[in-house]
Design a protein around this motif. Sequence first.
Motif, PDB file in Angstrom:
ATOM      1  N   SER A 147      32.737  31.111  19.749  1.00 45.90           N
ATOM      2  CA  SER A 147      31.565  30.363  19.282  1.00 45.90           C
ATOM      3  C   SER A 147      30.361  31.292  19.119  1.00 45.90           C
ATOM      4  O   SER A 147      29.523  31.089  18.227  1.00 45.90           O
ATOM      5  CB  SER A 147      31.245  29.220  20.243  1.00 45.90           C
ATOM      6  N   ASP A 148      30.272  32.325  19.961  1.00 46.34           N
ATOM      7  CA  ASP A 148      29.213  33.323  19.771  1.00 46.34           C
ATOM      8  C   ASP A 148      29.358  34.001  18.407  1.00 46.34           C
ATOM      9  O   ASP A 148      28.368  34.229  17.692  1.00 46.34           O
ATOM     10  CB  ASP A 148      29.283  34.386  20.879  1.00 46.34           C
ATOM     11  N   THR A 149      30.593  34.330  18.066  1.00 44.65           N
ATOM     12  CA  THR A 149      30.840  34.948  16.752  1.00 44.65           C
ATOM     13  C   THR A 149      30.460  33.993  15.628  1.00 44.65           C
ATOM     14  O   THR A 149      29.843  34.397  14.635  1.00 44.65           O
ATOM     15  CB  THR A 149      32.329  35.338  16.620  1.00 44.65           C
ATOM     16  N   ALA A 150      30.828  32.716  15.769  1.00 36.25           N
ATOM     17  CA  ALA A 150      30.483  31.731  14.741  1.00 36.25           C
ATOM     18  C   ALA A 150      28.970  31.642  14.568  1.00 36.25           C
ATOM     19  O   ALA A 150      28.460  31.515  13.446  1.00 36.25           O
ATOM     20  CB  ALA A 150      31.060  30.365  15.118  1.00 36.25           C
ATOM     21  N   LEU A 151      28.230  31.744  15.667  1.00 36.72           N
ATOM     22  CA  LEU A 151      26.777  31.646  15.585  1.00 36.72           C
ATOM     23  C   LEU A 151      26.154  32.871  14.937  1.00 36.72           C
ATOM     24  O   LEU A 151      25.041  32.800  14.410  1.00 36.72           O
ATOM     25  CB  LEU A 151      26.203  31.438  16.984  1.00 36.72           C
ATOM     26  N   LEU A 152      26.842  34.000  14.983  1.00 39.36           N
ATOM     27  CA  LEU A 152      26.348  35.176  14.266  1.00 39.36           C
ATOM     28  C   LEU A 152      26.349  34.930  12.765  1.00 39.36           C
ATOM     29  O   LEU A 152      25.492  35.439  12.041  1.00 39.36           O
ATOM     30  CB  LEU A 152      27.200  36.401  14.601  1.00 39.36           C
ATOM     31  N   PHE A 153      27.341  34.160  12.306  1.00 41.17           N
ATOM     32  CA  PHE A 153      27.392  33.826  10.881  1.00 41.17           C
ATOM     33  C   PHE A 153      26.353  32.768  10.526  1.00 41.17           C
ATOM     34  O   PHE A 153      25.638  32.885   9.536  1.00 41.17           O
ATOM     35  CB  PHE A 153      28.782  33.289  10.512  1.00 41.17           C
ATOM     36  N   ARG A 154      26.302  31.697  11.369  1.00 41.05           N
ATOM     37  CA  ARG A 154      25.417  30.586  11.024  1.00 41.05           C
ATOM     38  C   ARG A 154      25.045  29.830  12.300  1.00 41.05           C
ATOM     39  O   ARG A 154      25.926  29.323  12.994  1.00 41.05           O
ATOM     40  CB  ARG A 154      26.100  29.644  10.036  1.00 41.05           C
ATOM     41  N   GLU A 155      23.760  29.765  12.598  1.00 42.30           N
ATOM     42  CA  GLU A 155      23.311  29.011  13.763  1.00 42.30           C
ATOM     43  C   GLU A 155      23.043  27.577  13.327  1.00 42.30           C
ATOM     44  O   GLU A 155      21.916  27.187  13.024  1.00 42.30           O
ATOM     45  CB  GLU A 155      22.059  29.645  14.370  1.00 42.30           C
ATOM     46  N   ASN A 156      24.111  26.774  13.291  1.00 42.13           N
ATOM     47  CA  ASN A 156      23.973  25.386  12.855  1.00 42.13           C
ATOM     48  C   ASN A 156      24.344  24.446  13.992  1.00 42.13           C
ATOM     49  O   ASN A 156      24.705  24.855  15.096  1.00 42.13           O
ATOM     50  CB  ASN A 156      24.826  25.113  11.616  1.00 42.13           C
ATOM     51  N   ASP A 157      24.254  23.136  13.715  1.00 43.53           N
ATOM     52  CA  ASP A 157      24.480  22.141  14.758  1.00 43.53           C
ATOM     53  C   ASP A 157      25.897  22.192  15.308  1.00 43.53           C
ATOM     54  O   ASP A 157      26.110  22.096  16.527  1.00 43.53           O
ATOM     55  CB  ASP A 157      24.169  20.737  14.225  1.00 43.53           C
ATOM     56  N   VAL A 158      26.891  22.363  14.450  1.00 42.84           N
ATOM     57  CA  VAL A 158      28.287  22.360  14.911  1.00 42.84           C
ATOM     58  C   VAL A 158      28.560  23.534  15.835  1.00 42.84           C
ATOM     59  O   VAL A 158      29.144  23.382  16.922  1.00 42.84           O
ATOM     60  CB  VAL A 158      29.252  22.385  13.705  1.00 42.84           C
ATOM     61  N   ASN A 159      28.155  24.727  15.424  1.00 43.00           N
ATOM     62  CA  ASN A 159      28.432  25.914  16.230  1.00 43.00           C
ATOM     63  C   ASN A 159      27.697  25.873  17.576  1.00 43.00           C
ATOM     64  O   ASN A 159      28.236  26.281  18.609  1.00 43.00           O
ATOM     65  CB  ASN A 159      28.064  27.177  15.463  1.00 43.00           C
ATOM     66  N   LEU A 160      26.459  25.381  17.567  1.00 41.14           N
ATOM     67  CA  LEU A 160      25.724  25.252  18.828  1.00 41.14           C
ATOM     68  C   LEU A 160      26.374  24.223  19.740  1.00 41.14           C
ATOM     69  O   LEU A 160      26.508  24.428  20.957  1.00 41.14           O
ATOM     70  CB  LEU A 160      24.277  24.858  18.535  1.00 41.14           C
ATOM     71  N   TYR A 161      26.790  23.104  19.171  1.00 41.14           N
ATOM     72  CA  TYR A 161      27.466  22.059  19.956  1.00 41.14           C
ATOM     73  C   TYR A 161      28.754  22.598  20.581  1.00 41.14           C
ATOM     74  O   TYR A 161      29.021  22.372  21.772  1.00 41.14           O
ATOM     75  CB  TYR A 161      27.759  20.872  19.046  1.00 41.14           C
ATOM     76  N   GLN A 162      29.543  23.344  19.803  1.00 39.24           N
ATOM     77  CA  GLN A 162      30.803  23.860  20.337  1.00 39.24           C
ATOM     78  C   GLN A 162      30.552  24.871  21.457  1.00 39.24           C
ATOM     79  O   GLN A 162      31.285  24.891  22.457  1.00 39.24           O
ATOM     80  CB  GLN A 162      31.633  24.496  19.220  1.00 39.24           C
ATOM     81  N   LYS A 186      18.432  21.057  15.372  1.00 35.34           N
ATOM     82  CA  LYS A 186      18.883  21.444  14.025  1.00 35.34           C
ATOM     83  C   LYS A 186      19.202  20.218  13.172  1.00 35.34           C
ATOM     84  O   LYS A 186      18.975  20.203  11.964  1.00 35.34           O
ATOM     85  CB  LYS A 186      20.133  22.320  14.124  1.00 35.34           C
ATOM     86  N   ASN A 187      19.788  19.206  13.824  1.00 33.35           N
ATOM     87  CA  ASN A 187      20.209  18.006  13.095  1.00 33.35           C
ATOM     88  C   ASN A 187      20.053  16.822  14.038  1.00 33.35           C
ATOM     89  O   ASN A 187      20.889  16.588  14.905  1.00 33.35           O
ATOM     90  CB  ASN A 187      21.661  18.144  12.628  1.00 33.35           C
ATOM     91  N   LYS A 188      18.955  16.082  13.882  1.00 33.56           N
ATOM     92  CA  LYS A 188      18.670  14.977  14.787  1.00 33.56           C
ATOM     93  C   LYS A 188      19.739  13.901  14.754  1.00 33.56           C
ATOM     94  O   LYS A 188      19.907  13.169  15.733  1.00 33.56           O
ATOM     95  CB  LYS A 188      17.312  14.365  14.444  1.00 33.56           C
ATOM     96  N   ARG A 189      20.469  13.808  13.654  1.00 29.95           N
ATOM     97  CA  ARG A 189      21.476  12.752  13.518  1.00 29.95           C
ATOM     98  C   ARG A 189      22.886  13.217  13.918  1.00 29.95           C
ATOM     99  O   ARG A 189      23.853  12.489  13.722  1.00 29.95           O
ATOM    100  CB  ARG A 189      21.511  12.243  12.077  1.00 29.95           C
ATOM    101  N   TYR A 190      22.977  14.434  14.462  1.00 30.88           N
ATOM    102  CA  TYR A 190      24.309  14.956  14.812  1.00 30.88           C
ATOM    103  C   TYR A 190      24.794  14.297  16.104  1.00 30.88           C
ATOM    104  O   TYR A 190      24.401  14.672  17.209  1.00 30.88           O
ATOM    105  CB  TYR A 190      24.277  16.468  14.953  1.00 30.88           C
TER     106      TYR A 190
END
Length: 778
Positions: A147-162, A186-190
Amino acid sequence: MKRILLLLVMVTLTMSGYGQNAKKFLRAGDAFMKSGKYEDAVVQYTQAIALKPSDIGGYLARAGAFEEMGRYEEAYNDLERARVFDAKDIDVLYMTGRVCNSMGRYDEALRHLNYASTLAKREERLYPEKVRALLELGYYDLALGTSDTALLFRENDVNLYQRGLAFERLNNDIRAKKDYEKAVSKNKRYEPARLALADLLIRTGDLEGATEHVDYLIAEDDRNTKAYSVRSRIFVKKLDYPSALNDISRNILIEPDNPEHYATRGGYYQEFNQHSNAINDFTRAITLDSSDPDLYFARAHSYEMQMELDKAIRDYARITELSEFDQRARKLMKEADERLYELHRESNPPVITLNTPNIDGRRVEIRGDARDVVVSGSIKEISDLKSLTINGNESLFEKGSNDVYQFLSTVDIRDVETLNIVAEDIYNNVTALDYEVFMTETTPPVIAIIAPYADDNGEIALQSNSSSVYIEGKITDESRIKSIMIEGVTASYPVDEFNPTFTASIDILNKKKISVVAEDYFGNRRITEFTLNRAGATLNAENPMGKTWVIFVENSNYQTFATLDGPAKDVNLMRRALEDYQVHNVIHKRDLTKSEMELFFSFELRDLITSNQVKSLLIWYAGHGKFSNEVGYWIPVDAKRDDEFTYFNINTLKAAMQPYVNLLTHTLVVTDACETGPGFYTAMRSSPVPRSCDDWEATQMKSSQVFASADRELASDDSQFTRTFANSLIGNTNSCIPIDEIVLKVTLAVTNNNQQKPKFGQISGLTHEEGTFFFIAK
């Protein structure tokens, strides 16, 4: 919808090479996908696949439709087919990982996704699916790193949640809370992040903070059952049971077929001693999900509180079948056993179901050479089973779930004409069954490997030095097949079909041979060894002709025509001549009847070409022929003299070749038996001109050619035609020789021998783009 749109883009990119008809079906499928009509989309994609079976675009599209319908096994099967054609395609590997996750096959999902990452390390969509699999497998440290690697690509709601989930599994609530909060920012409706954050806050005692998050979700969607469930737990923590019940009751109105809501409300009723209401809710939950032991345990507790002990005992008994032993249930069952014995008295005899041996009406089928047989089956009995005898001998049995007993016994069947099975329960209810003993066939299955092709000597011609190979084969047997194993790997095959096709991927590193073991349902077993020939793997990868196969049809031993020695000599001469050329596989068919010729060219050869992705094909016929009424015939070994109906019309060959010739780049038919006739070929407009194998057009453009003798019908044992053809190959010192050059040499030699000039031209009706057939030297 994002996934659908992404899929449509992928399909559009892969279908650029499709024919117009395939494109039409794909476009129709895409339209159905956009409108949510997935079944209709599957029909259209299936049509596209039929037209372009080697293009992965159709398989990806259909897999996507199956995935949207939750038919993951079918989606997985299509992705397996796509991987046969391109095992390194990132879209295929990504979709396979995603579908495996949905199927709960997390280890396999991880394997595909990791492989995709080695091919495309910066493909960011791979990482959320990898984290999902790692979390399900309990590899929390690896999930955190991924998940750290995923966040390097994109710091979005899904990656932060995971990543928050990974931290929470690792008991790091502080870091988990921060990531959940960032995901929400990032996404209030997530929803997943808000619910996870609310759960964490409840656990850590911040009920007001948890309430704030679930109230937000409910304000956004007043049918959000997950949010109501979490808020009900907050009310329980506050001892506000009426409000908790109200929230769960809302969930039941929204999702009346969800057993979790009834179970939750039943638990709340128990907490303030409303056991009648609790029993009603647990009963409804069990109706919706009869396999959850917690539901039976909870309902049994309420039955106990209301002194309905017999019902409680039944629930506890069910628990012992579904879950681990529970001491409280065991103690209560002992106390109630004697009272329940009479209450449960019944007069229904046991119901016996035989699993093995196989039953056909009132007889049992047993392998013909067997001395004994394993008799197994089940007995449906609501009471305890007292005894079971088979042919007068006591048999062991074991109680399973749902009042079903399992039994298995080995019975001596020598000189036995009947099989007698008697079951008796504790109330002396008896069932007796008698079966006639019928001895079955004893022929073991016949095993054939289709791809990579295995010849009659059991030699598999490998086309690469890969450490693994995808095997496709076929089993022929009188009975259904019980198991197929290849080098210890269980092959995949349709278990209910006779003569099934099987597939498996196996490791062949450092192996010279492989073993295939097939067993039918009557215990007939065969082990067939296949030798691995890696010579084809060393052929020049730059061979412009691609994978090249040669088919020899040698008819010598005729029933009504003269027997020949010449065809065997001709074929052997040609095989020797081709030894110095890049031929990946040679199939040698001998003494074919008319039906065998029709079957081979119409079906068997088509399947072999498709499975093995053959690009260049030479068909050589050696045997008697006949030219009559402007039509050429090959003479099958069972043909009758003066009966053209029993001959093999060469135009039939052309019709048989139509379905698979589109898979080929070069097709060459050579017949030294007779002229093919004007219905089969179109003569060249000018004399053949030798072509160069460096000529891109000559090697890459399609060719469909025929070279045939013209003055002979019945074959002789000395063929100037074949001899010159072979000598042209043997005497060639160049890196290649085109058929055009061989035609010139054979024509000159035959003409000088005072024979009619051979015929060379293109096969009419088949695509010919001015390419030509080359023999490429090793």
